[in-house]
Design a protein around this motif. Structure first.
Motif, PDB file in Angstrom:
ATOM      1  N   PHE A 202     -27.712  -4.732  15.864  1.00 34.97           N
ATOM      2  CA  PHE A 202     -28.747  -4.162  14.568  1.00 34.97           C
ATOM      3  C   PHE A 202     -28.416  -3.090  13.675  1.00 34.97           C
ATOM      4  CE2 PHE A 202     -30.267  -8.129  16.807  1.00 34.97           C
ATOM      5  CZ  PHE A 202     -29.092  -8.957  17.297  1.00 34.97           C
ATOM      6  N   MET A 203     -27.927  -2.476  13.881  1.00 35.67           N
ATOM      7  CA  MET A 203     -28.307  -0.956  13.607  1.00 35.67           C
ATOM      8  C   MET A 203     -26.907  -0.697  12.565  1.00 35.67           C
ATOM      9  SD  MET A 203     -30.975   0.147  13.520  1.00 35.67           S
ATOM     10  CE  MET A 203     -31.847   1.490  12.943  1.00 35.67           C
ATOM     11  N   GLY A 204     -26.770  -1.176  11.569  1.00 31.16           N
ATOM     12  CA  GLY A 204     -25.001  -0.612  10.769  1.00 31.16           C
ATOM     13  C   GLY A 204     -24.467  -2.050  10.253  1.00 31.16           C
TER      14      GLY A 204
ATOM     15  N   GLY B  46     -17.109   1.105  12.215  1.00 30.55           N
ATOM     16  CA  GLY B  46     -17.571   1.142  13.211  1.00 30.55           C
ATOM     17  C   GLY B  46     -18.859  -0.250  13.862  1.00 30.55           C
ATOM     18  N   GLY B  47     -19.495  -0.475  12.275  1.00 27.25           N
ATOM     19  CA  GLY B  47     -19.946  -1.867  11.965  1.00 27.25           C
ATOM     20  C   GLY B  47     -19.631  -3.330  12.479  1.00 27.25           C
TER      21      GLY B  47
ATOM     22  N   GLY C 245     -38.752  -5.165  11.746  1.00 31.13           N
ATOM     23  CA  GLY C 245     -38.384  -6.366  10.741  1.00 31.13           C
ATOM     24  C   GLY C 245     -38.198  -4.636   9.891  1.00 31.13           C
ATOM     25  N   ARG C 246     -38.369  -4.174   8.899  1.00 31.89           N
ATOM     26  CA  ARG C 246     -39.267  -3.057   8.026  1.00 31.89           C
ATOM     27  C   ARG C 246     -37.588  -2.116   8.702  1.00 31.89           C
ATOM     28  NH1 ARG C 246     -37.871  -0.308   4.683  1.00 31.89           N
ATOM     29  NH2 ARG C 246     -39.361   0.354   3.102  1.00 31.89           N
ATOM     30  N   ILE C 247     -37.448  -1.561  10.050  1.00 35.35           N
ATOM     31  CA  ILE C 247     -36.203  -0.971  10.549  1.00 35.35           C
ATOM     32  C   ILE C 247     -34.485  -1.561  10.501  1.00 35.35           C
ATOM     33  CG2 ILE C 247     -35.034   0.565  12.349  1.00 35.35           C
ATOM     34  CD1 ILE C 247     -37.936   1.073  13.313  1.00 35.35           C
ATOM     35  N   VAL C 248     -34.823  -2.805  10.276  1.00 34.66           N
ATOM     36  CA  VAL C 248     -33.419  -3.426  10.121  1.00 34.66           C
ATOM     37  C   VAL C 248     -32.946  -3.228   8.304  1.00 34.66           C
ATOM     38  CG1 VAL C 248     -32.515  -5.161  11.335  1.00 34.66           C
ATOM     39  CG2 VAL C 248     -34.067  -4.320  12.574  1.00 34.66           C
ATOM     40  N   VAL C 249     -33.982  -3.920   8.388  1.00 36.97           N
ATOM     41  CA  VAL C 249     -33.802  -3.858   6.266  1.00 36.97           C
ATOM     42  C   VAL C 249     -32.956  -2.251   6.174  1.00 36.97           C
ATOM     43  CG1 VAL C 249     -34.932  -3.431   4.305  1.00 36.97           C
ATOM     44  CG2 VAL C 249     -35.674  -5.257   6.203  1.00 36.97           C
ATOM     45  N   ASP C 250     -33.800  -1.048   7.057  1.00 38.97           N
ATOM     46  CA  ASP C 250     -33.602   0.027   6.327  1.00 38.97           C
ATOM     47  C   ASP C 250     -32.268   1.016   6.764  1.00 38.97           C
ATOM     48  OD1 ASP C 250     -35.153   0.031   4.588  1.00 38.97           O
ATOM     49  OD2 ASP C 250     -36.511   2.104   5.396  1.00 38.97           O
ATOM     50  N   ALA C 251     -31.899   0.159   7.966  1.00 38.93           N
ATOM     51  CA  ALA C 251     -30.106   0.199   8.561  1.00 38.93           C
ATOM     52  C   ALA C 251     -29.266  -0.700   8.071  1.00 38.93           C
ATOM     53  CB  ALA C 251     -30.346   0.259   9.860  1.00 38.93           C
TER      54      ALA C 251
ATOM     55  N   LEU D  95     -21.587   6.609   7.859  1.00 37.96           N
ATOM     56  CA  LEU D  95     -22.456   5.038   8.000  1.00 37.96           C
ATOM     57  C   LEU D  95     -22.118   4.885   9.492  1.00 37.96           C
ATOM     58  CD1 LEU D  95     -19.697   2.704   5.630  1.00 37.96           C
ATOM     59  CD2 LEU D  95     -22.908   2.932   5.424  1.00 37.96           C
ATOM     60  N   PRO D  96     -21.257   5.820  10.237  1.00 36.24           N
ATOM     61  CA  PRO D  96     -21.215   6.092  11.499  1.00 36.24           C
ATOM     62  C   PRO D  96     -22.786   6.338  12.178  1.00 36.24           C
ATOM     63  CG  PRO D  96     -18.959   6.191  11.004  1.00 36.24           C
ATOM     64  CD  PRO D  96     -20.281   5.957   9.919  1.00 36.24           C
ATOM     65  N   VAL D  97     -22.944   7.038  11.549  1.00 42.13           N
ATOM     66  CA  VAL D  97     -23.759   7.756  12.297  1.00 42.13           C
ATOM     67  C   VAL D  97     -25.570   6.797  12.207  1.00 42.13           C
ATOM     68  CG1 VAL D  97     -26.435   9.531  10.970  1.00 42.13           C
ATOM     69  CG2 VAL D  97     -23.970  10.161  10.832  1.00 42.13           C
TER      70      VAL D  97
END
Length: 385
Positions: free
Chosen positions: A49-51, A59-60, A83-89, A110-112
Motif C-alpha cells: 500500500f506504499m507507492g 517497483g510500484g 490514512g494520512r500516511i497512505v495519502v503521502d505515500a 520512487l523506489p524509496v
C-alpha cells in the motif's frame, strides 16, 4: 455507495479492510504517545500500500488514484494517521515525481517510497500560508549545485520523511525566474530540523519546521523548473482528493460507531434508534457521507491515469472536509457523555478530522478557486490588484 468496483478493486478493498482492523487496535496508542507509527508503516509496505501509484517499472503497483482512495478510506476509518500516511505515500509528491521527474529521478526516488518513505511536500512558510506565492525560500544555481535558503513550516512528516519536495523561488544570475521544486534528501548539507509543532489531532505524524541554510543539492535534483508552479499545483490536486478521503474515512468510522451504539444503548425503556430524532440524525449523516464519497470518486474516476481536475478536486475537498467535521461531531453527540470520554475513539476522531478544512488548502481558498472557475475570471486577493 460508490462507483462500481471491478473484482480486483473489491479484492483490494477487502485487503485494506483486513489490515485496517489491526490498525484500529493501535490507533489510540499513536495518539497518546505521539510516536510515528513505524509498525503500521511496515505492515503497509508488506501489503503493497506504499507507492501503489508508482509505475511497475519502478517497483510500484501502477494503480490509479481511484484505487488508492479505496485503501485510504478503509485506513482512515480505523486510524486517521495511517490514512494520512497512505495519502503521502501515493499522491502529492509521488504524483509530481511520476508526471514531471526525469527517468533518472524516477529510478532514484520512487523506489524509496515503495520501501516505506512518506515523502514531505514543503510549501508553507512562516509568512506564506494560503498566499503560497509569497514564499521567500530561494534556490540559486552555483557551480553545478543548488543552494537553498529559507524556512518551511507546518511540514507533515518533519523528521521522519527521507524525501522532501521543496518549493522555492529559483534565482538565475540574481533574478527571480519563478517558483520551482527540488528534492532534498534527509541529511543534505545545510538542511536541519527545527522544532516540532504540537497539534490538536493526527498526533502520530509530526508537524514541524525545516530550515535550509546554504543547503546544497546537486543540479539534477530540480524536478520542476522556472514557471512550473501551475504544474506543481496540478499534482497537488491529487493530494487534495487524498485529504478529502481521510476526512470521509474518519467520519465514516465515527458514523459506524454511532450506528452500532444506537442499536444497543437503551433509554426510557427502549433502544435509542427507535427515537425519530436519532433516526433523522443517522439519515442526515448517511446523506452527507454518500454525497462526499461520490464527489471524491467522480474527480478520481475522471482523472483516470492523469491528474484530477482542479475544480472537481476543490469541490470534493471542501464538501468532504466540512462533512467530516459535521458527521463526526454528530456521532460524538449521539454517544452523550461517553462520546466525550477518551475511553471511546470519538473524541480522537473529532480532533483528527478537524485539520482537513485547513490543511491542503483551506475551505475558504477552495471556495475562491471554485468561484473563479464558475465565473471564468481570476480574482486577486491582494490589496490594490
Amino acid at each position: 455507495m460508490s462507483y462500481p468496483l471491478s473484482p480486483d478493486q473489491k479484492e483490494l478493498k477487502a485487503r485494506a479492510q483486513e489490515l485496517a482492523s489491526i490498525f484500529r487496535g493501535r490507533a489510540a496508542r499513536w495518539d497518546q504517545t505521539e510516536e510515528y507509527p513505524w509498525e503500521n508503516v511496515k505492515d503497509l509496505v508488506k501489503a503493497g500500500f506504499m507507492g501503489m501509484t508508482v509505475p511497475k517499472a519502478y517497483g510500484g503497483a501502477g494503480r490509479t488514484i481511484f484505487d488508492t482512495l479505496l485503501v485510504i478510506e478503509e485506513m482512515a476509518k480505523a486510524c486517521g494517521i495511517s490514512g494520512r500516511i497512505v495519502v503521502d505515500a501515493n499522491l502529492g509528491v509521488v504524483s509530481a515525481l511520476a508526471h514531471y521527474a526525469t527517468e533518472a529521478q524516477k529510478r532514484r526516488w520512487l523506489p524509496v517510497v515503495v520501501e516505506g518513505d512518506k515523502p514531505a511536500i514543503c510549501i508553507t512558510e512562516p509568512e506564506a500560508g494560503t498566499a503560497a506565492t509569497d514564499m521567500a525560500t530561494t534556490a540559486t544555481l552555483k557551480d553545478g549545485r543548488w543552494i537553498i535558503n529559507g524556512t518551511k513550516r507546518w511540514i507533515t512528516g518533519a523528521g521522519v520523511s527521507n524525501l522532501h519536495l521543496v518549493f522555492c523561488r529559483l534565482l538565475e544570475a540574481g533574478t527571480d525566474v519563478g517558483i520551482g521544486a527540488l528534492v532534498v534528501e534527509r541529511g543534505a548539507p545545510g538542511f536541519t530540523l527545527g522544532p516540532r509543532i504540537p497539534t490538536m489531532g493526527l498526533r502520530g505524524i509530526p508537524e514541524g519546521v525545516l530550515i535550509f541554510k546554504d543547503c546544497e543539492v546537486p543540479a539534477d535534483h530540480l524536478v520542476v523548473g522556472k514557471g512550473g508552479f501551475g504544474k506543481l499545483m496540478g499534482a497537488y490536486n491529487a493530494q487534495r482528493l487524498g485529504a478529502a478521503t481521510v476526512a470521509l474515512g474518519i467520519a465514516q468510522g465515527a458514523y459506524a460507531e454511532a450506528l452500532a451504539f444506537s442499536k444497543t444503548r437503551r433509554q426510557f425503556g427502549r433502544e435509542i434508534c427507535e427515537f425519530q430524532g436519532i433516526q433523522w440524525t443517522l439519515a442526515d449523516m448517511v446523506i452527507k457521507l454518500e454525497a462526499a464519497r461520490l464527489l471524491i470518486h467522480r474527480a478520481a474516476v475522471n482523472a483516470g491515469d492523469g491528474l484530477p481536475d482542479k475544480f472537481e478536486a476543490a469541490v470534493a475537498k471542501t464538501f468532504a472536509a466540512e462533512t467530516g467535521i459535521e458527521v463526526t461531531s454528530q456521532a460524538l453527540q449521539l454517544f452523550g457523555g461517553d462520546g466525550y470520554s477518551r475511553e471511546r475513539p470519538l473524541e480522537r476522531m473529532l480532533r483528527d478530522v478537524r485539520m482537513f478544512t485547513i490543511g491542503g488548502g483551506t475551505v475558504q481558498a477552495m471556495r475562491n478557486l471554485i468561484a473563479s472557475e464558475i465565473l471564468g475570471r481570476r480574482f486577486s486577493q491582494r490589496r490594490g490588484e
